[in-house]
Design a protein around this motif. Structure first.
Motif, PDB file in Angstrom:
ATOM      1  N   LYS A   1       0.837  -1.208   0.000  1.00 37.87           N
ATOM      2  CA  LYS A   1       0.000   0.000   0.000  1.00 37.87           C
ATOM      3  C   LYS A   1       0.872   1.259   0.000  1.00 37.87           C
ATOM      4  N   ALA A   2       1.916   1.258   0.806  1.00 35.40           N
ATOM      5  CA  ALA A   2       2.803   2.425   0.897  1.00 35.40           C
ATOM      6  C   ALA A   2       3.552   2.640  -0.414  1.00 35.40           C
ATOM      7  N   ILE A   3       3.980   1.569  -1.050  1.00 39.91           N
ATOM      8  CA  ILE A   3       4.717   1.673  -2.312  1.00 39.91           C
ATOM      9  C   ILE A   3       3.845   2.275  -3.409  1.00 39.91           C
ATOM     10  N   LYS A   4       2.546   1.975  -3.388  1.00 39.88           N
ATOM     11  CA  LYS A   4       1.644   2.591  -4.375  1.00 39.88           C
ATOM     12  C   LYS A   4       1.617   4.111  -4.225  1.00 39.88           C
ATOM     13  N   ILE A   5       1.779   4.589  -3.004  1.00 41.24           N
ATOM     14  CA  ILE A   5       1.747   6.031  -2.730  1.00 41.24           C
ATOM     15  C   ILE A   5       3.107   6.673  -2.981  1.00 41.24           C
ATOM     16  N   ALA A   6       4.177   6.002  -2.570  1.00 43.53           N
ATOM     17  CA  ALA A   6       5.538   6.557  -2.694  1.00 43.53           C
ATOM     18  C   ALA A   6       6.463   5.507  -3.316  1.00 43.53           C
ATOM     19  N   PRO A   7       6.349   5.286  -4.625  1.00 44.92           N
ATOM     20  CA  PRO A   7       7.101   4.188  -5.263  1.00 44.92           C
ATOM     21  C   PRO A   7       8.613   4.386  -5.316  1.00 44.92           C
ATOM     22  N   HIS A   8       9.113   5.562  -4.997  1.00 43.08           N
ATOM     23  CA  HIS A   8      10.555   5.808  -5.101  1.00 43.08           C
ATOM     24  C   HIS A   8      11.290   5.673  -3.764  1.00 43.08           C
ATOM     25  N   ASP A   9      10.602   5.238  -2.723  1.00 39.63           N
ATOM     26  CA  ASP A   9      11.229   5.073  -1.410  1.00 39.63           C
ATOM     27  C   ASP A   9      11.862   3.681  -1.341  1.00 39.63           C
ATOM     28  N   SER A  10      13.171   3.613  -1.568  1.00 40.67           N
ATOM     29  CA  SER A  10      13.858   2.324  -1.652  1.00 40.67           C
ATOM     30  C   SER A  10      13.867   1.563  -0.332  1.00 40.67           C
ATOM     31  N   SER A  11      13.731   2.256   0.794  1.00 43.20           N
ATOM     32  CA  SER A  11      13.729   1.542   2.076  1.00 43.20           C
ATOM     33  C   SER A  11      12.524   0.615   2.176  1.00 43.20           C
ATOM     34  N   MET A  12      11.437   0.967   1.514  1.00 44.95           N
ATOM     35  CA  MET A  12      10.252   0.098   1.565  1.00 44.95           C
ATOM     36  C   MET A  12      10.497  -1.206   0.813  1.00 44.95           C
ATOM     37  N   TYR A  13      11.220  -1.138  -0.301  1.00 45.22           N
ATOM     38  CA  TYR A  13      11.525  -2.345  -1.067  1.00 45.22           C
ATOM     39  C   TYR A  13      12.459  -3.256  -0.278  1.00 45.22           C
ATOM     40  N   PHE A  14      13.378  -2.652   0.447  1.00 48.96           N
ATOM     41  CA  PHE A  14      14.292  -3.432   1.276  1.00 48.96           C
ATOM     42  C   PHE A  14      13.521  -4.184   2.365  1.00 48.96           C
ATOM     43  N   ASN A  15      12.605  -3.493   3.053  1.00 47.84           N
ATOM     44  CA  ASN A  15      11.789  -4.146   4.082  1.00 47.84           C
ATOM     45  C   ASN A  15      10.868  -5.187   3.470  1.00 47.84           C
ATOM     46  N   LEU A  16      10.363  -4.910   2.272  1.00 46.97           N
ATOM     47  CA  LEU A  16       9.534  -5.885   1.567  1.00 46.97           C
ATOM     48  C   LEU A  16      10.344  -7.151   1.288  1.00 46.97           C
ATOM     49  N   ALA A  17      11.596  -6.970   0.884  1.00 43.34           N
ATOM     50  CA  ALA A  17      12.475  -8.111   0.644  1.00 43.34           C
ATOM     51  C   ALA A  17      12.651  -8.936   1.911  1.00 43.34           C
ATOM     52  N   LEU A  18      12.898  -8.265   3.033  1.00 46.14           N
ATOM     53  CA  LEU A  18      13.089  -8.990   4.294  1.00 46.14           C
ATOM     54  C   LEU A  18      11.844  -9.799   4.662  1.00 46.14           C
ATOM     55  N   ALA A  19      10.663  -9.210   4.467  1.00 50.27           N
ATOM     56  CA  ALA A  19       9.416  -9.918   4.793  1.00 50.27           C
ATOM     57  C   ALA A  19       9.235 -11.135   3.881  1.00 50.27           C
ATOM     58  N   HIS A  20       9.457 -10.948   2.575  1.00 51.03           N
ATOM     59  CA  HIS A  20       9.315 -12.078   1.633  1.00 51.03           C
ATOM     60  C   HIS A  20      10.327 -13.178   1.952  1.00 51.03           C
ATOM     61  N   LEU A  21      11.568 -12.800   2.187  1.00 52.11           N
ATOM     62  CA  LEU A  21      12.598 -13.796   2.486  1.00 52.11           C
ATOM     63  C   LEU A  21      12.288 -14.543   3.780  1.00 52.11           C
ATOM     64  N   SER A  22      11.706 -13.858   4.747  1.00 52.86           N
ATOM     65  CA  SER A  22      11.389 -14.479   6.039  1.00 52.86           C
ATOM     66  C   SER A  22      10.337 -15.563   5.930  1.00 52.86           C
ATOM     67  N   ILE A  23       9.469 -15.469   4.931  1.00 54.93           N
ATOM     68  CA  ILE A  23       8.422 -16.505   4.775  1.00 54.93           C
ATOM     69  C   ILE A  23       8.711 -17.450   3.614  1.00 54.93           C
ATOM     70  N   GLY A  24       9.919 -17.341   3.043  1.00 58.71           N
ATOM     71  CA  GLY A  24      10.316 -18.285   1.999  1.00 58.71           C
ATOM     72  C   GLY A  24       9.933 -17.881   0.591  1.00 58.71           C
ATOM     73  N   ASN A  25       9.457 -16.680   0.367  1.00 54.91           N
ATOM     74  CA  ASN A  25       9.161 -16.188  -0.988  1.00 54.91           C
ATOM     75  C   ASN A  25      10.471 -15.665  -1.590  1.00 54.91           C
ATOM     76  N   TYR A  26      11.356 -16.585  -1.952  1.00 61.82           N
ATOM     77  CA  TYR A  26      12.710 -16.189  -2.341  1.00 61.82           C
ATOM     78  C   TYR A  26      12.768 -15.404  -3.647  1.00 61.82           C
ATOM     79  N   ASN A  27      11.966 -15.786  -4.634  1.00 61.70           N
ATOM     80  CA  ASN A  27      12.000 -15.038  -5.899  1.00 61.70           C
ATOM     81  C   ASN A  27      11.623 -13.580  -5.682  1.00 61.70           C
ATOM     82  N   GLU A  28      10.517 -13.343  -5.010  1.00 64.35           N
ATOM     83  CA  GLU A  28      10.081 -11.964  -4.717  1.00 64.35           C
ATOM     84  C   GLU A  28      11.073 -11.271  -3.781  1.00 64.35           C
ATOM     85  N   GLY A  29      11.546 -11.999  -2.798  1.00 59.01           N
ATOM     86  CA  GLY A  29      12.449 -11.427  -1.810  1.00 59.01           C
ATOM     87  C   GLY A  29      13.754 -10.955  -2.414  1.00 59.01           C
ATOM     88  N   PHE A  30      14.383 -11.804  -3.228  1.00 63.09           N
ATOM     89  CA  PHE A  30      15.664 -11.407  -3.808  1.00 63.09           C
ATOM     90  C   PHE A  30      15.502 -10.303  -4.849  1.00 63.09           C
TER      91      PHE A  30
END
Length: 191
Positions: A130-159
């Protein structure tokens, strides 16, 4: 308004403290001094100022015009609580802020960070998207998104999202993709 970004935080802190001696219920001064306390890692003092600002807003109601938006106080309270490791409590303030302003990427991002610390990864992903839709250029959100995906085993999305780390960390030099010749060059490896 005292410029706390451009100079001496201690001087700005002294000026806000003097201003609050004259006008103890000035929301802008409470908010700004609270932010300075947070920057100086004086979290209990920051909480005290933000809680007082929240109390003033609650007593006057959200319809009164303010120099500081009521949801911004919730954001600041939550962010200080994250720094103190009080993630559930922080999450409650983010919910209050989001109830007032559903389109604040800062609130959504901060809520996601609290949820990430609470290991509530699916919810983290939901709020970050939801936040990325509003502010798509905030790279810290993508980094946190990666951590969340990697934590649940969504490796393709996470990496895929993890590549944003270069933007977050702002490393000097050029990232090596494995294709360039590195003969005679120095390579730094960052874990």
């Amino acid at each position: 308004m005292i410029n706390k970004e451009g100079g001496n935080l201690v001087k700005a802190l002294e000026a806000y403290t003097r201003a609050l001696e004259i006008r103890p219920n000035d929301l802008e001064c409470l908010n700004n001094r609270g932010n300075i306390f947070r920057e100086l890692s004086l979290f209990e003092k920051a909480l005290k100022d933000f809680n007082k600002a929240k109390e003033i807003i609650n007593n006057q109601g959200n319809k009164t015009p303010y120099d500081v938006e009521p949801w911004a106080i919730d954001l600041n309270l939550g962010n200080v609580l994250i720094l103190m490791g009080k993630y559930e409590e922080a999450n409650n303030f983010f919910d209050q802020g989001i109830a007032i302003n559903k389109s604040s990427s800062d609130l959504l991002k901060s809520k996601a960070v609290a949820l990430l610390y609470l290991a509530r990864y699916e919810e983290t992903i939901f709020y970050l998207k939801k936040a990325i839709k509003i502010a798509p250029h905030d790279s810290s959100m993508y980094f946190n998104l990666a951590l969340a995906h990697l934590s649940i085993g969504n490796y393709n999305e996470g990496f895929k999202s993890y590549e944003s780390r270069a933007e977050v960390e702002k490393l000097d030099g050029t990232m090596w993709t494995g294709q360039e010749d590195v003969s005679g060059k120095v390579i730094y490896i960052k874990a």
